[in-house]
Design a protein around this motif. Structure first.
Motif, PDB file in Angstrom:
ATOM      1  N   ALA A   1       0.828  -1.206   0.000  1.00  4.40           N
ATOM      2  CA  ALA A   1       0.000   0.000   0.000  1.00  4.40           C
ATOM      3  C   ALA A   1       0.862   1.255   0.000  1.00  4.40           C
ATOM      4  CB  ALA A   1      -0.928  -0.005   1.214  1.00  4.40           C
ATOM      5  N   VAL A   2       1.956   1.227   0.745  1.00  2.00           N
ATOM      6  CA  VAL A   2       2.877   2.368   0.767  1.00  2.00           C
ATOM      7  C   VAL A   2       3.570   2.498  -0.581  1.00  2.00           C
ATOM      8  CG1 VAL A   2       4.961   3.305   1.836  1.00  2.00           C
ATOM      9  CG2 VAL A   2       3.210   2.223   3.262  1.00  2.00           C
ATOM     10  N   ALA A   3       4.075   1.392  -1.095  1.00  2.00           N
ATOM     11  CA  ALA A   3       4.804   1.419  -2.364  1.00  2.00           C
ATOM     12  C   ALA A   3       3.906   1.841  -3.522  1.00  2.00           C
ATOM     13  CB  ALA A   3       5.413   0.050  -2.650  1.00  2.00           C
ATOM     14  N   GLY A   4       2.628   1.442  -3.490  1.00  5.30           N
ATOM     15  CA  GLY A   4       1.702   1.749  -4.575  1.00  5.30           C
ATOM     16  C   GLY A   4       0.884   3.000  -4.357  1.00  5.30           C
ATOM     17  N   CYS A   5       1.156   3.728  -3.275  1.00  2.00           N
ATOM     18  CA  CYS A   5       0.390   4.949  -2.963  1.00  2.00           C
ATOM     19  C   CYS A   5      -1.104   4.647  -2.995  1.00  2.00           C
ATOM     20  CB  CYS A   5       0.726   6.073  -3.936  1.00  2.00           C
ATOM     21  SG  CYS A   5       2.480   6.430  -4.072  1.00  2.00           S
ATOM     22  N   ASP A   6      -1.474   3.574  -2.318  1.00  2.00           N
ATOM     23  CA  ASP A   6      -2.825   3.016  -2.395  1.00  2.00           C
ATOM     24  C   ASP A   6      -3.250   2.616  -0.983  1.00  2.00           C
ATOM     25  OD1 ASP A   6      -5.155   1.940  -3.427  1.00  2.00           O
ATOM     26  OD2 ASP A   6      -4.199   0.146  -4.257  1.00  2.00           O
ATOM     27  N   PRO A   7      -3.724   3.550  -0.173  1.00  2.00           N
ATOM     28  CA  PRO A   7      -3.918   3.287   1.256  1.00  2.00           C
ATOM     29  C   PRO A   7      -4.992   2.245   1.544  1.00  2.00           C
ATOM     30  CG  PRO A   7      -4.861   5.407   0.656  1.00  2.00           C
ATOM     31  CD  PRO A   7      -4.091   4.929  -0.541  1.00  2.00           C
ATOM     32  N   VAL A   8      -4.698   1.378   2.498  1.00  2.00           N
ATOM     33  CA  VAL A   8      -5.624   0.331   2.934  1.00  2.00           C
ATOM     34  C   VAL A   8      -5.692   0.353   4.461  1.00  2.00           C
ATOM     35  CG1 VAL A   8      -5.092  -1.107   0.922  1.00  2.00           C
ATOM     36  CG2 VAL A   8      -3.828  -1.456   3.052  1.00  2.00           C
TER      37      VAL A   8
END
Length: 461
Positions: A369-376
Motif C-alpha cells: 500500500a505504501v509502495a503503490g500509494c494506495d492506502p488500505v
C-alpha cells in the motif's frame, strides 16, 4: 489521453521540487533573477504550488513546484500532480527529490492525473506536460499501474444502460483477448440455476440475463485467484432503495472493475503467476420473479441462506463465486466488492478496508500500500460475531438484524464460502466524491496497486 512518460531523449525543461525550508537555498542556486522572481510572487513551497521561471526572452525556462511539509504530504498524496497539470506542454524532468519513493509517487500521480472519461462528450484535454520518468523508477511498472487503473475507472464510470452483464462480459472477453487469456462464461437459466443458484436468484428478475465469467492466464507459478462483485446496477430488489440510494449504483460492479484492472496490470507486466479471475455479473432489479425477503437459497457450496434483505445481494453472488474459486486449490484468494455502507462509515471513501488472518499477507499488503500509494486499512474477521450470521432456520443470514459491524458480518459471511487460509477480502467504495490530485471525481480503483506491489512477498515471486 493515455498514461505515458515523455521520451527520455526529448529536449526537456526542469521542474525543480522544493519543500518550504529549501526555498531560499533553491532560489540562490538558480540565480538572483530566479530568487527575486520567487520572492516577488510569494512562493512558499506549499504542496502543489507552482511558479514558471521566465527566460530573458520571456519564454518559460523552467519551473519550481512546492513539495510541502511532511505533514502536508501525509494529508495529500499525489500533491505534485496538481503542479504538473499547471505546466506548459512539453517534456519535463524532475529535480530535487532525493528519495526514489518520492520520485515514484510524483511520476505515478502525474500519469493518473491525465485520465478523462470521454465516452459521452468530448473530454477536455489534460495538460500537455509530460514527465520524463525519473531516475531509479520503473517506468513500465508505473505505466501498467496507470493503464489498469484507467480500465477500472472507465468501467465504473459507464452507466448501467451501457454496462450491463452482457457489456461487462464483452469487456472481460476483450481484456482476455488482449493478453492471450482463456475465458469461460456460464449463462442460461438451467446452467446457472443448477450450478450457481445464488447468482441466478439475484439476477433472474432482470431481462439482462445474469452470468458468471472466468479468465485464466499464465502457465506456471503460484495460482492467484481474484473474485470481483459484478452487480451492474442495484435497485435493492424488493427491498427497494430510495432514489438517493440508487444514484451511484452504476458503481456496484466496482469490485469486478477493480479485479479486471489488477488483472491487466499483472498480465501487462508478465508476472510469473497463474491467474484466475472470476466475475459474477448480474442486475438486481424488480419484477414478478424477483428474489423475495425470507426466501431460503441453497448455494453452490451447499450452505443454505435465508434472505432477510434483497439489498444485501452482493454477498450472495460472491458466495457462489467464492465456492467455485475454492474448488481448485490456490496460493492466494482475493475478493473485491463494493459491499457495505458500513465500511464507508468506518473509514470513509479514501481508504480500502480489508480482512485477512494471515500475518505474512497483511505485512506484505501494508508494505504494498505504501509502495503503490494506495492506502488500505485492516478490519478484523471477529469470530465473536459468527453467531450473528446464523439465523437458525438456515445455515446463514444474508442481512442479520444485529445493527452493528455491518462490514465485519458481511466479511464473515463471505469467509464461510471462501474457506481458505490465505484469503483477503476488500470492501471498497470505488468512487472519488470530490476531485483530488491524480483522482478526478468519479470511479476509482482501490486496493489493486497495494496488492500488485505486495504480490512478490505474498507469493514468493
Amino acid at each position: 489521453m493515455t498514461p505515458e512518460f515523455a521520451d527520455a531523449s526529448a529536449e526537456a525543461r526542469v521542474l525543480h521540487v522544493v519543500s518550504p525550508e529549501g526555498v531560499e537555498g533553491l532560489g540562490a542556486a538558480l540565480g538572483p533573477e530566479a530568487a527575486a522572481w520567487l520572492a516577488a510572487t510569494g512562493f512558499k513551497g506549499d504542496m502543489g504550488e507552482v511558479r514558471l521561471l521566465p527566460g530573458a526572452d520571456g519564454s518559460v525556462l523552467a519551473a519550481v513546484a512546492g513539495f510541502g511539509t511532511a505533514k502536508a504530504r501525509r494529508r495529500q498524496r499525489f500533491g505534485l500532480a496538481r503542479a504538473v497539470a499547471g505546466l506548459p506542454a512539453g517534456a519535463w524532468r524532475l529535480a530535487g527529490l532525493e528519495a526514489v519513493a518520492d520520485r515514484a509517487e510524483a511520476a505515478l500521480g502525474a500519469l493518473l492525473a491525465v485520465y478523462r472519461f470521454g465516452r459521452y462528450r468530448a473530454a477536455k484535454d489534460a495538460a500537455g506536460a509530460r514527465l520524463i520518468c525519473p531516475e531509479g523508477v520503473d517506468a513500465g511498472r508505473l505505466v501498467a499501474m496507470a493503464r489498469g487503473e484507467f480500465l477500472t475507472r472507465d468501467l465504473i464510470n459507464t452507466p448501467a444502460q451501457d454496462m450491463g452483464p452482457a457489456e461487462l462480459e464483452a469487456e472481460f472477453v476483450a481484456l482476455a483477448g488482449r493478453h492471450g487469456a482463456a475465458v469461460t462464461v456460464v449463462r442460461g437459466e438451467d446452467l446457472l440455476e443448477q450450478g450457481f443458484p445464488m447468482v441466478h436468484a439475484v439476477g433472474r428478475a432482470s431481462p439482462r440475463a445474469p452470468r458468471i465469467m472466468e479468465m485464466r492466464w499464465g502457465a506456471a507459478g503460484p495460482l492467484l485467484t481474484l473474485v470481483g462483485k459484478g452487480v451492474c446496477f442495484d435497485t435493492g430488489g424488493l427491498n427497494l432503495k430510495p432514489s438517493n440510494g440508487m444514484n451511484l449504483m452504476k458503481k456496484d460492479m466496482g469490485g469486478a472493475a477493480t479485479v479486471m484492472g489488477l488483472a491487466q496490470m499483472i498480465m501487462e507486466l508478465g508476472l510469473p503467476v497463474r491467474l484466475r479471475v472470476i466475475v459474477p455479473a448480474v442486475e438486481n432489479v424488480v419484477s414478478g420473479n424477483a428474489l423475495k425477503p425470507k426466501d431460503i437459497l441453497t448455494s453452490r457450496k451447499g450452505l443454505t441462506v435465508e434472505v432477510n434483505d434483497t439489498d444485501a445481494e452482493g454477498r450472495l453472488v460472491l458466495g457462489d463465486a467464492l465456492a467455485w474459486a475454492g474448488e481448485e486449490p490456490c496460493d492466494l484468494l482475493v475478493s473485491m466488492a463494493t459491499l457495505t455502507g458500513a465500511a464507508r462509515v468506518a473509514v470513509g471513501p479514501d481508504l480500502a478496508p480489508y480482512y485477512c488472518d494471515d500475518a505474512g499477507i497483511v505485512a506484505a499488503l501494508e508494505a504494498g500500500a505504501v509502495a503503490g500509494c494506495d492506502p488500505v486499512w485492516r478490519l478484523p474477521f471477529h469470530d465473536a460475531y459468527e453467531s450473528v450470521i446464523e439465523p437458525g432456520i438456515a445455515d446463514l443470514d444474508n442481512a442479520p438484524g444485529f445493527g452493528f459491524a455491518g462490514s465485519i458480518t458481511a466479511a464473515l459471511f463471505l469467509r464461510r464460502f471462501a474457506d481458505h487460509p490465505r484469503y483477503v477480502h476488500f470492501d471498497i467504495y470505488g468512487h472519488t466524491p470530490t476531485e483530488a490530485p491524480g483522482r478526478p471525481k468519479g470511479g476509482v480503483g482501490q486496493g489493486a496497486r497495494a496488492l500488485l506491489c505486495g504480490l512478490p512477498a505474498m507469493l514468493g515471486l
